[in-house]
Write a protein that holds these residues in place. Sequence first.
Motif, PDB file in Angstrom:
ATOM      1  N   LEU A 160       0.817  -1.209   0.000  1.00  0.00           N
ATOM      2  CA  LEU A 160       0.000   0.000   0.000  1.00  0.00           C
ATOM      3  C   LEU A 160       0.854   1.264   0.000  1.00  0.00           C
ATOM      4  O   LEU A 160       0.401   2.315  -0.460  1.00  0.00           O
ATOM      5  N   SER A 161       2.066   1.164   0.498  1.00  0.00           N
ATOM      6  CA  SER A 161       2.955   2.330   0.529  1.00  0.00           C
ATOM      7  C   SER A 161       3.782   2.451  -0.741  1.00  0.00           C
ATOM      8  O   SER A 161       4.585   3.390  -0.869  1.00  0.00           O
ATOM      9  N   ASN A 162       3.587   1.528  -1.679  1.00  0.00           N
ATOM     10  CA  ASN A 162       4.387   1.509  -2.901  1.00  0.00           C
ATOM     11  C   ASN A 162       3.836   2.485  -3.936  1.00  0.00           C
ATOM     12  O   ASN A 162       3.587   2.142  -5.082  1.00  0.00           O
ATOM     13  N   SER A 163       3.639   3.689  -3.509  1.00  0.00           N
ATOM     14  CA  SER A 163       3.173   4.747  -4.415  1.00  0.00           C
ATOM     15  C   SER A 163       3.691   6.068  -3.880  1.00  0.00           C
ATOM     16  O   SER A 163       3.696   6.295  -2.666  1.00  0.00           O
ATOM     17  N   PRO A 164       4.158   6.937  -4.769  1.00  0.00           N
ATOM     18  CA  PRO A 164       4.731   8.209  -4.304  1.00  0.00           C
ATOM     19  C   PRO A 164       3.666   9.108  -3.698  1.00  0.00           C
ATOM     20  O   PRO A 164       2.494   9.047  -4.055  1.00  0.00           O
ATOM     21  N   SER A 165       4.092   9.927  -2.750  1.00  0.00           N
ATOM     22  CA  SER A 165       3.184  10.922  -2.173  1.00  0.00           C
ATOM     23  C   SER A 165       2.774  11.900  -3.273  1.00  0.00           C
ATOM     24  O   SER A 165       3.512  12.099  -4.241  1.00  0.00           O
ATOM     25  N   PRO A 166       1.574  12.443  -3.193  1.00  0.00           N
ATOM     26  CA  PRO A 166       0.659  12.414  -2.058  1.00  0.00           C
ATOM     27  C   PRO A 166      -0.489  11.419  -2.241  1.00  0.00           C
ATOM     28  O   PRO A 166      -1.648  11.816  -2.272  1.00  0.00           O
ATOM     29  N   SER A 167      -0.180  10.143  -2.407  1.00  0.00           N
ATOM     30  CA  SER A 167      -1.241   9.154  -2.546  1.00  0.00           C
ATOM     31  C   SER A 167      -1.946   8.959  -1.201  1.00  0.00           C
ATOM     32  O   SER A 167      -1.388   9.226  -0.131  1.00  0.00           O
ATOM     33  N   LEU A 168      -3.169   8.462  -1.274  1.00  0.00           N
ATOM     34  CA  LEU A 168      -3.959   8.248  -0.058  1.00  0.00           C
ATOM     35  C   LEU A 168      -3.292   7.226   0.849  1.00  0.00           C
ATOM     36  O   LEU A 168      -3.237   7.400   2.076  1.00  0.00           O
ATOM     37  N   PHE A 169      -2.742   6.154   0.268  1.00  0.00           N
ATOM     38  CA  PHE A 169      -2.186   5.080   1.090  1.00  0.00           C
ATOM     39  C   PHE A 169      -0.889   5.500   1.775  1.00  0.00           C
ATOM     40  O   PHE A 169      -0.635   5.115   2.918  1.00  0.00           O
ATOM     41  N   SER A 170      -0.050   6.270   1.101  1.00  0.00           N
ATOM     42  CA  SER A 170       1.178   6.732   1.752  1.00  0.00           C
ATOM     43  C   SER A 170       0.855   7.622   2.946  1.00  0.00           C
ATOM     44  O   SER A 170       1.569   7.610   3.950  1.00  0.00           O
ATOM     45  N   ALA A 171      -0.236   8.386   2.857  1.00  0.00           N
ATOM     46  CA  ALA A 171      -0.645   9.225   3.990  1.00  0.00           C
ATOM     47  C   ALA A 171      -1.241   8.377   5.115  1.00  0.00           C
ATOM     48  O   ALA A 171      -0.993   8.626   6.300  1.00  0.00           O
ATOM     49  N   MET A 172      -2.024   7.336   4.731  1.00  0.00           N
ATOM     50  CA  MET A 172      -2.678   6.506   5.744  1.00  0.00           C
ATOM     51  C   MET A 172      -1.679   5.831   6.665  1.00  0.00           C
ATOM     52  O   MET A 172      -1.909   5.707   7.875  1.00  0.00           O
ATOM     53  N   PHE A 173      -0.548   5.395   6.113  1.00  0.00           N
ATOM     54  CA  PHE A 173       0.410   4.615   6.907  1.00  0.00           C
ATOM     55  C   PHE A 173       1.675   5.416   7.222  1.00  0.00           C
ATOM     56  O   PHE A 173       2.739   4.848   7.451  1.00  0.00           O
ATOM     57  N   SER A 174       1.553   6.737   7.223  1.00  0.00           N
ATOM     58  CA  SER A 174       2.697   7.574   7.588  1.00  0.00           C
ATOM     59  C   SER A 174       2.835   7.706   9.102  1.00  0.00           C
ATOM     60  O   SER A 174       3.859   8.177   9.590  1.00  0.00           O
TER      61      SER A 174
END
Length: 383
Positions: free
Chosen positions: A145-159
């Motif tokens: 889920l974190s395998n996408s550059p910011s500002p994706s929703l998933f990178s924010a969710m698991f920050s």
Amino acid sequence: REAWYSCYLQLAAGYVHLLAVTLSCFSMLPCHFLSTQQPGLPERPRIPEQASETTQQAPSVPRGAMQDALEKFKTGANTMGSLLQDVYAAVEKEKEELRQAREQLELERRAFQDESSRVQHVLNDSDQVLLNVGGARFTTTVSTLSNSPSPSLFSAMFSGRYKQKLDEQGCIFLDRDGRHFHDILNFLRDNSFNYPADGTDFKYLLELRAEAEYYGLMGLVALIDRHPYGLIRVGRAALLNTEDTWMYEDGQDEVVFSVDQPCQLLGVGLCGTEGSFNIELDVHEVEPEDFNTEMSVLHPTVIQSFTKADGQLLKLMLRQPVTLIPSKFYMLSAMIKGAESFCCDDCLSTVVAGGVKITFHPWESPNGTNELRGQFPELYIRI
């Protein structure tokens, strides 16, 4: 701080002024007053009152001179008092600013501690995550889920900055359509989108594109846009001539065109052949006053081979859409090598398709294609 330093300078100026006034006062006193006998010192010899005729009397103090000196002294003292009040006010202001700065610093320190505490509880990359997407359940990992550059929703969710709310089964709930989420996960896993090149389920593509935009996966949006959903055919050839042939021996076949509404160029149509040929297609922006002057390359060269089996009308799609803007001029330039092909005659110089007016401008290309005949019987656009 500037007000503080200014008050210091004013205070120093006040001291200098007071000193000058004091010296002025003493300078106005008569000399014999200043030289009055001091206690404990030997008595000076007195000069007889009846001195020589050449002896001059000591000057007397002018009336009002002492009063003037005292007024100057009083004025100087008042000036210093005013300056001291300014200094005191500046000190109090500085103390208040320091107090506010300390309070703000304390708030920021507490916020940093709270965020640090949340980050310490972030799941490890290998930890499994259960998702409930519109009622459909999925199992994946934090790393996926974190395998996408910011500002994706998933990178924010698991920050670690946001606390995740779990449902009764321990799943993170996402209020989205679960029918498309398997393609979302597959893109996150290997950064690819496996959809048939000749697929025609454009409704699904548009729905998936909306989901990708919601999750902030712009890489997936770009892959979806390579497919010709919403394709509009721009037919400029009134007739495809299969009796005569078009030879390729003098260079590029080119057309110059412009649009009156923003749109995307998805590909071009070509006249087929009885044999086979190879084509190298370039898309340029050209100078409006001189079509020979290339301003920019808008797409990497597309190279493809065609044979008789591909039909009389060939379709050559770009790898990615090219954005077309009104008031600019564009050139399609094709270097074709191989067998002779069919050609298009009696082409329209202006075509309206999907509400967009496409104008083909007079231009004689090296191999003969122009706004009225030759290659490029069709263009494919998307609004």
